[in-house]
Design an enzyme around this catalytic site. Structure first.
Site, short mmCIF file in Angstrom:
data_model
loop_
_atom_site.label_atom_id
_atom_site.label_comp_id
_atom_site.label_asym_id
_atom_site.label_seq_id
_atom_site.Cartn_x
_atom_site.Cartn_y
_atom_site.Cartn_z
N LEU A 68 2.27 -0.82 -0.59
CA LEU A 68 0.93 -0.86 -0.64
C LEU A 68 0.17 0.60 -0.35
CD1 LEU A 68 0.21 -4.37 1.25
CD2 LEU A 68 0.32 -3.64 -1.31
N THR A 100 3.49 4.86 3.07
CA THR A 100 3.38 5.69 4.05
C THR A 100 2.24 5.43 4.93
OG1 THR A 100 4.06 7.63 2.31
CG2 THR A 100 3.12 8.34 4.06
N LYS A 175 8.46 10.50 7.28
CA LYS A 175 7.61 10.94 6.00
C LYS A 175 6.35 11.84 6.18
CE LYS A 175 6.65 10.07 1.61
NZ LYS A 175 6.37 8.95 1.05
#
Length: 300
Positions: A68, A100, A175
């Protein structure tokens, strides 16, 4: 668990659909959910099921993969369907969030699910739609090692490189750091090639040098040849998503009092780009080496 493990995939965009199809090819019993009911036919063609009510997916899956746009989307989905997930007594579930996300949100979700006897992994990915469709993603994982061990068969089907970074939230931190560098490399490579153009040398020739020397990066080796220099601008990752990730990385630096003068400038440039490049456009448009090239002004 064997390959008949029931896996739900929430979010069938460019990344989620590829992951669902990859898991189906690997032999898992896959069910997908997306706000767009139009994905049902494509899902059937790719070999996995589709439901129009997410509660059905949550109540029937042993592993759930999220793809998402934001952490808030994941949290809201879990909040709305907590009853469908149930408790460990009704069957233990491991949730794998490939979005993320903000580390704090992932930590809060991990605690909440642990209280119900379930597991949660923040597992953002790198590799784009092609990596999702081929099962060759890089996955950076935060969470308990025992949860990762339980989810490993699913993770191994999705990723060629699996990096357990640390406890909950650590995958998100990695990330955001990675994408901050990607955003910076896009700008620095663009400016380097702009300098080459200004000095009268073909940028393609200079790019070959960069990629044979120490100035290379994944951006110069992959993104510029495939999506910038070609004028395609269709890597599958949007301006809006990259702006979000740069903003989150900056917010993390602010939260922990980390002084990042160069990356702060990168954040400002990406934020200001909203005046000329819409959120829906591909993020590789920031790499237009001429700076005012007509290709970068379109909406494609």
């Amino acid at each position: 668990m064997d390959r008949k493990t029931r896996v739900g995939v929430v979010g069938l965009g460019a990344m989620g659909f590829g992951m669902a199809a990859t898991l189906a090819k690997a032999g898992f019993a896959v069910t997908g959910y997306d706000l767009s009911a139009g994905k049902a036919e494509a899902a059937a063609e790719a070999g996995f099921g589709f439901v129009t009510e997410p509660g059905e997916l949550f109540s029937s899956s042993e592993r759930i993969v999220f793809s998402l746009p934001t952490a808030q989307d994941v949290a809201a989905m879990l909040e709305a369907h907590a009853a469908a997930v149930g408790t460990q007594a009704e069957g233990r579930v491991i949730l794998i969030d490939t979005s993320t996300s903000e580390p704090d949100v992932s930590r809060a979700l991990a605690r909440r699910l642990a209280d119900a006897g379930h597991g949660f992994l923040d597992a953002p990915v790198s590799g784009g739609p092609a990596g999702a469709a081929s099962g060759k993603l890089t996955m950076m994982i935060g969470g308990d090692e025992a949860n990762l061990a339980e989810a490993r068969t699913v993770v191994e089907a999705l990723a060629a490189k699996i990096l357990h970074v640390g406890p909950s939230g650590a995958g998100n931190v990695a990330k955001l750091v990675n994408n901050l560098l990607v955003a910076a490399h896009m700008l620095t490579t663009q400016e380097a090639l702009k300098l080459a153009v200004g000095a009268g040398v073909e940028p393609e020739s200079v790019l070959r040098v960069l990629n044979a020397a120490t100035g290379r990066s994944a951006i110069s080796e992959i993104h510029f040849p495939n999506w910038v220099m070609s004028g395609r601008f269709d890597s599958g990752f949007s301006m809006g998503l990259m702006r979000k990730d740069v903003r989150l990385a900056g917010a993390m630096a602010d939260e922990f009092g980390v002084d990042l003068p160069l990356c702060g400038h990168v954040r400002d440039i990406w934020a200001a780009s909203a005046e000329r490049l819409a959120d829906g456009q591909d993020f590789t448009r920031m790499g237009d080496y001429a700076g005012n090239n007509e290709r970068a002004k379109g909406n494609g």
